[in-house]
Design a protein around this motif. Structure first.
Motif: not given
Length: 125
Positions: A97-99, A109-113, A116-122
Motif C-alpha cells: 500500500v505504501r507504493e 512506482q516499480s515497473k512490476e507494480t 499490475k496496475l495497468k493489467a488491473f485497470f484494463k
C-alpha cells in the motif's frame, strides 16, 4: 524581492536566467529546463527550496512519462471513479500500500507494480 546570496554573503535583487538541471532517476538521466534566480554580482544560482522541490517533482513526472509508467493523476482518477481506497487497490493487485500511496503523490512506482496496475485497470474497465 531580495534573496540571500551565500557566495556574496548579502541580500541581492536576483536576475532571471534560463538553466537546465540533470537528475538521475533509477539510472536514467532526466533533463529539466527552468528559470533560475541568479545573483547579479557573482552569477551564482540562488537557492530556493520551493524551486528545488518543484524541479524534482517535474523530473519524476518526466521519468514516468519516459518510462511509460502511469502518472499519479491517472491512478488517483481511477481510484476516485471506482470509489476504492489505496489499501483496497494494493490488496487487489498484491502490492504494498505504501507504493500505491507514494505513486498517487508523485512518487515512482516499480515497473512490476505499474504492470499490475495497468493489467488491473484494463481488466476492470
Amino acid at each position: 524581492m531580495t534573496m540571500y546570496c551565500d557566495c556574496c554573503d548579502r541580500n541581492v535583487v536576483p536576475v532571471s536566467n534560463q538553466a537546465e538541471r540533470i537528475f538521475v532517476i533509477r539510472g536514467e538521466e532526466i533533463k529539466v529546463f527552468y528559470t533560475a534566480k541568479v545573483c547579479p554580482n557573482c552569477c551564482e544560482e540562488l537557492y530556493n527550496e520551493e524551486m528545488e522541490i518543484k524541479l524534482y517533482n517535474q523530473a519524476q513526472a518526466m521519468y514516468k512519462k519516459k518510462m511509460r509508467l502511469l502518472q499519479s493523476a491517472e491512478i488517483v482518477e481511477y481510484m476516485k471513479s471506482r470509489k476504492i481506497s489505496p489499501e483496497e487497490l494494493a490488496q487487489r493487485i498484491s502490492c504494498n500500500v505504501r507504493e500505491i500511496l507514494q505513486a498517487t503523490k508523485g512518487g515512482i512506482q516499480s515497473k512490476e507494480t505499474d504492470k499490475k496496475l495497468k493489467a488491473f485497470f484494463k481488466k476492470t474497465a
